[in-house]
Design a protein around this motif. Structure first.
Motif, short mmCIF file in Angstrom:
data_model
loop_
_atom_site.label_atom_id
_atom_site.label_comp_id
_atom_site.label_asym_id
_atom_site.label_seq_id
_atom_site.Cartn_x
_atom_site.Cartn_y
_atom_site.Cartn_z
N ILE A 93 2.41 -2.43 -5.72
CA ILE A 93 0.97 -1.97 -5.48
C ILE A 93 0.96 -1.15 -4.12
O ILE A 93 1.15 -2.20 -3.11
CB ILE A 93 -0.17 -2.86 -5.49
N SER A 94 0.50 0.05 -3.94
CA SER A 94 0.42 0.60 -2.46
C SER A 94 -1.04 0.71 -2.15
O SER A 94 -1.92 1.02 -3.03
CB SER A 94 0.93 2.03 -2.63
N THR A 95 -1.42 0.21 -0.86
CA THR A 95 -2.52 0.28 -0.22
C THR A 95 -2.66 0.40 0.99
O THR A 95 -1.80 0.04 1.79
CB THR A 95 -3.26 -0.94 -0.73
N VAL B 246 2.66 -2.73 -0.91
CA VAL B 246 3.40 -2.00 -0.16
C VAL B 246 2.32 -1.23 0.82
O VAL B 246 1.48 -0.22 0.30
CB VAL B 246 4.19 -0.77 -0.75
N PRO B 247 2.43 -1.56 2.19
CA PRO B 247 1.27 -0.78 2.92
C PRO B 247 1.39 0.74 2.81
O PRO B 247 2.42 1.44 2.81
CB PRO B 247 1.64 -1.15 4.32
N SER B 248 0.36 1.36 2.91
CA SER B 248 0.14 2.87 2.66
C SER B 248 -0.54 3.59 3.98
O SER B 248 -1.59 3.13 4.15
CB SER B 248 -0.63 3.19 1.47
N LYS C 145 1.52 8.23 -4.66
CA LYS C 145 2.81 7.50 -4.96
C LYS C 145 3.04 6.79 -6.19
O LYS C 145 3.93 6.05 -6.50
CB LYS C 145 2.47 6.46 -3.77
N VAL C 146 1.97 6.91 -7.26
CA VAL C 146 2.01 6.68 -8.38
C VAL C 146 2.64 7.58 -9.35
O VAL C 146 1.91 8.68 -9.21
CB VAL C 146 0.69 5.90 -8.94
N PRO C 147 3.53 7.46 -10.40
CA PRO C 147 4.03 6.37 -10.68
C PRO C 147 5.69 6.10 -9.93
O PRO C 147 6.34 5.40 -10.48
CB PRO C 147 4.26 6.24 -12.13
N ASP C 148 6.04 7.30 -9.26
CA ASP C 148 7.16 7.39 -8.76
C ASP C 148 7.68 6.20 -7.65
O ASP C 148 8.86 5.80 -7.74
CB ASP C 148 7.60 8.77 -7.95
N ILE C 149 6.62 5.81 -6.89
CA ILE C 149 7.11 4.89 -6.00
C ILE C 149 6.59 3.58 -6.24
O ILE C 149 7.11 2.35 -5.89
CB ILE C 149 6.73 5.28 -4.56
#
Length: 291
Positions: free
Chosen positions: A120-122, A142-144, A151-155
C-alpha cells in the motif's frame, strides 16, 4: 504578538483569498516567498510552509497559530488546540477524505479482504499503519511523495490518499474501499500560546473574521420596498437566515424589507418578489456574517 504559519501548496491560493476577504491580506514579494506579513497589530510574523509540517511546528512552539488539515494533525499525532474547522478546501467548501482505494477490477470489497503482504502506497504512513493494525491486516506500507494514484497496479496493490471529488481516482481506474478520515481545514494553535489570555483573545479575533467570511459565502442581502397590502405575499416567498427584517416607512402605507438569502436561486427569487408586489429591489454582496 502572534506568529502565524499558513499552508503552501494545494491550499495556498484558497487560504490567501480567505485572509484577503477577512481584511487580513497576506503580503509577499512573490508567490514563491516563504516569508510574509499581515498589516495587523495582532500578527507580527508570518511564514508559508508545507501543511504536513505545520502541526509539528505548532506543537513545538515554533509558531503560535496556523492553518492545516485534520489529516495532517492526525498523521503527526500533534498535540495542538483547534479553534475550529474552516470549511474550505482546494476546489470546494466540502471536506477532503483520506481513503483507501484499489483497482476497480480487484476482488477485495472490504479492508478485511486484503491479503497478507499487500503493498500500500501512501503519504500518510502513520495513519495507514494504525488503521491496518486496527483491522488486523498485515501489509507493507510504502511511503509516497506524490503521484500516488499512478503507482497502482504496477508498483503497489492499493493506496491511501486524499480525495475531494473522486474524479482523479476514477480517471486512474481506482475504486474506494474505505474512508479512514474526513478532514476539513482547521485553525490550530500551540497549547501554551493558547493558554496566554492576550494571545488567545487575538486568536479568537482572527477566527471570528475568517469564520465570518466563510459564513457569508454564497449569500447576498436583498432589500426591497412593498406596499402594506402586498407585504404578506412578499414575506411568504422571502427566505431568511432567521426571519426578514420589516420596517414601516414614513406615511405608514409601505414597508422596507431586508433579508440575507442564498445567492443560488436569486435569479428566480427576484422576479417572483417583483410579481408579488415588491419594488426598489436591491441585491447587495456580503463580505462577512458574524453571529
Amino acid at each position: 504578538m502572534l506568529s502565524l504559519v499558513l499552508p503552501k501548496g494545494s491550499l495556498e491560493k484558497a487560504t490567501m483569498q480567505l485572509f484577503d476577504a477577512a481584511d487580513l491580506t497576506v503580503q509577499r514579494a512573490s508567490d514563491r516567498d516563504y516569508r510574509a506579513s499581515i498589516d495587523d497589530p495582532r500578527i507580527d510574523r508570518v511564514r508559508v510552509l508545507r501543511p504536513q509540517e505545520i502541526p509539528t511546528y505548532l506543537e513545538q512552539g515554533l509558531f503560535d497559530l496556523g492553518i492545516t488539515g485534520r489529516d495532517w494533525i492526525t498523521e503527526t499525532d500533534a498535540d495542538v488546540v483547534s479553534l475550529g474547522e474552516l470549511k474550505y478546501s482546494k476546489a470546494t467548501s466540502n471536506p477532503v477524505r483520506v481513503i483507501m482505494a484499489v483497482p476497480d477490477g480487484a476482488p477485495w470489497r472490504t479492508v478485511a479482504d486484503l491479503p497478507e503482504g499487500v503493498r500500500i502506497s501512501t503519504e500518510f504512513p502513520a495513519m495507514t499503519k494504525r488503521y491496518l493494525d486496527k483491522h488486523g491486516v498485515k501489509a507493507t506500507v510504502v511511503p509516497s511523495y506524490g503521484a500516488t494514484e499512478a503507482k497502482v497496479p504496477d508498483i503497489v496493490d492499493a493506496i491511501v490518499d486524499l480525495t475531494e471529488t473522486g474524479s482523479s481516482l476514477r480517471k486512474n481506474g481506482l475504486r474506494i474501499l474505505d474512508t479512514l478520515l474526513t478532514s476539513y481545514t482547521e485553525l490550530v494553535a500551540n497549547r501554551e500560546a493558547y493558554e496566554d489570555a492576550e494571545k488567545r483573545a487575538a486568536m479568537e479575533d482572527i477566527s471570528l473574521l475568517l469564520q465570518g467570511v466563510i459564513r457569508a459565502r454564497g449569500k447576498v442581502l436583498l432589500k426591497l420596498n412593498v406596499a402594506h397590502g402586498d407585504l404578506q405575499k412578499v414575506l411568504d416567498i422571502m427566505p431568511a437566515m432567521a426571519s426578514p427584517t420589516v420596517t414601516s416607512l414614513a406615511g405608514g402605507e409601505s414597508n422596507a424589507v431586508e433579508s440575507v438569502v442564498a445567492k443560488r436561486g436569486v435569479n428566480t427569487l427576484i422576479p417572483a418578489l417583483k410579481a408579488a408586489g415588491a419594488h426598489d429591489i436591491l441585491e447587495i454582496p456580503i463580505a462577512k456574517i458574524v453571529d
